[in-house]
Design an enzyme around this catalytic site. Sequence first.
Site, PDB file in Angstrom:
ATOM      1  N   ASP A 194      -7.441  -8.992   6.056  1.00 44.99           N
ATOM      2  CA  ASP A 194      -8.516  -8.622   6.973  1.00 44.99           C
ATOM      3  C   ASP A 194      -8.929  -7.162   6.889  1.00 44.99           C
ATOM      4  O   ASP A 194      -8.202  -6.314   6.395  1.00 44.99           O
ATOM      5  CB  ASP A 194      -8.094  -8.888   8.419  1.00 44.99           C
TER       6      ASP A 194
ATOM      7  N   LEU B 222       6.678  -3.124   3.705  1.00 40.44           N
ATOM      8  CA  LEU B 222       7.675  -3.888   2.950  1.00 40.44           C
ATOM      9  C   LEU B 222       9.060  -3.265   3.096  1.00 40.44           C
ATOM     10  O   LEU B 222      10.057  -3.983   3.234  1.00 40.44           O
ATOM     11  CB  LEU B 222       7.277  -3.979   1.476  1.00 40.44           C
TER      12      LEU B 222
ATOM     13  N   GLY C 106       3.783   1.226   1.084  1.00 38.86           N
ATOM     14  CA  GLY C 106       5.121   0.681   0.871  1.00 38.86           C
ATOM     15  C   GLY C 106       5.953   0.632   2.151  1.00 38.86           C
ATOM     16  O   GLY C 106       7.040   0.064   2.171  1.00 38.86           O
TER      17      GLY C 106
ATOM     18  N   ASP D 288       0.870  -1.183   0.000  1.00 35.62           N
ATOM     19  CA  ASP D 288       0.000   0.000   0.000  1.00 35.62           C
ATOM     20  C   ASP D 288       0.906   1.232   0.000  1.00 35.62           C
ATOM     21  O   ASP D 288       1.424   1.605  -1.057  1.00 35.62           O
ATOM     22  CB  ASP D 288      -0.907  -0.096   1.232  1.00 35.62           C
TER      23      ASP D 288
HETATM   24  P1  IMP Z   1       1.747  -0.334   3.796  1.00 37.49           P
HETATM   25  O1  IMP Z   1       2.766  -0.432   4.890  1.00 37.49           O
HETATM   26  O2  IMP Z   1       0.996   0.959   3.840  1.00 37.49           O
HETATM   27  O3  IMP Z   1       2.266  -0.668   2.443  1.00 37.49           O
HETATM   28  O4  IMP Z   1       0.619  -1.348   4.159  1.00 37.49           O
HETATM   29  C1  IMP Z   1       0.803  -2.639   4.044  1.00 37.49           C
HETATM   30  C2  IMP Z   1      -0.025  -3.375   5.066  1.00 37.49           C
HETATM   31  O5  IMP Z   1      -1.224  -2.676   5.413  1.00 37.49           O
HETATM   32  C3  IMP Z   1      -0.434  -4.661   4.444  1.00 37.49           C
HETATM   33  O6  IMP Z   1       0.470  -5.669   4.789  1.00 37.49           O
HETATM   34  C4  IMP Z   1      -1.786  -4.879   5.055  1.00 37.49           C
HETATM   35  O7  IMP Z   1      -1.632  -5.583   6.263  1.00 37.49           O
HETATM   36  C5  IMP Z   1      -2.329  -3.521   5.362  1.00 37.49           C
HETATM   37  N1  IMP Z   1      -3.223  -3.087   4.286  1.00 37.49           N
HETATM   38  C6  IMP Z   1      -2.984  -2.180   3.331  1.00 37.49           C
HETATM   39  N2  IMP Z   1      -4.002  -2.074   2.476  1.00 37.49           N
HETATM   40  C7  IMP Z   1      -4.927  -2.967   2.905  1.00 37.49           C
HETATM   41  C8  IMP Z   1      -6.211  -3.370   2.398  1.00 37.49           C
HETATM   42  O8  IMP Z   1      -6.717  -2.924   1.364  1.00 37.49           O
HETATM   43  N3  IMP Z   1      -6.835  -4.349   3.110  1.00 37.49           N
HETATM   44  C9  IMP Z   1      -6.328  -4.893   4.238  1.00 37.49           C
HETATM   45  N4  IMP Z   1      -5.118  -4.568   4.723  1.00 37.49           N
HETATM   46  C10 IMP Z   1      -4.428  -3.600   4.068  1.00 37.49           C
END
Ligand code: IMP
Length: 173
Positions: A158, A107, A104, A102
């Site tokens: 989830d 990761l 990033g 999302d």
């Molecule tokens: P980031 O750190 O913003 O890239 O978010 C990644 C994490 O947020 C993912 O591993 C998910 O656990 C959670 N996440 C992001 N988008 C979604 C979504 O659309 N549905 C559910 N979980 C999400």
Amino acid sequence: MATVTKLFDEAEIAQRVEELAGEIAGALPPDLMLVGVLKGSFVFMADLIRALDRTGQTPSVEFVRLSSYGHGRESAGDIALIGDVPAGVGGRAVLLVDDIADTGRSLDYARNLLVDAGARPIWSCALVDKPSRREIDFTVDFVGFTVNDVFVVGYGIDYAEDYRHLPYIGAVD
Ligand code: IMP
Ligand code: MG
């Protein structure tokens, strides 16, 4: 209760995971260590390792658990490791596997943990990528499905701990 609209059904997911395993096997060494990010990656990991087996890969499997996304739809932006980085990642070729890329941040955080633990090289894989939501520069090497700015659930993913059990991937309204 929110409404869930199906985006990718079981057959589409199975086909895409099979293709993804082929892409991974064609590009990466056969003795990968897969490191899944909990909890969201657990269903995907289970299918991906068996699809990789069918390509002749012999991956080992580890997990890291990162601090929860919370119960909303926006990341807290404040990520922490729960527990430890798996012993034995040092010197290993690692494929980092998450459910969603999302902003990033998750990761990127997980990759830095692996770098610090001596893993090398490190590639990344996300079942679902939302490139339009990216807030930091992170390119995912292997992507299952690319979606726009929708909140997805199911197949391990989830919303406030609900919907992980759905066999398909859907969008929550
Ligand atoms: P980031 O750190 O913003 O890239 O978010 C990644 C994490 O947020 C993912 O591993 C998910 O656990 C959670 N996440 C992001 N988008 C979604 C979504 O659309 N549905 C559910 N979980 C999400
Ligand atoms: Mg996650």
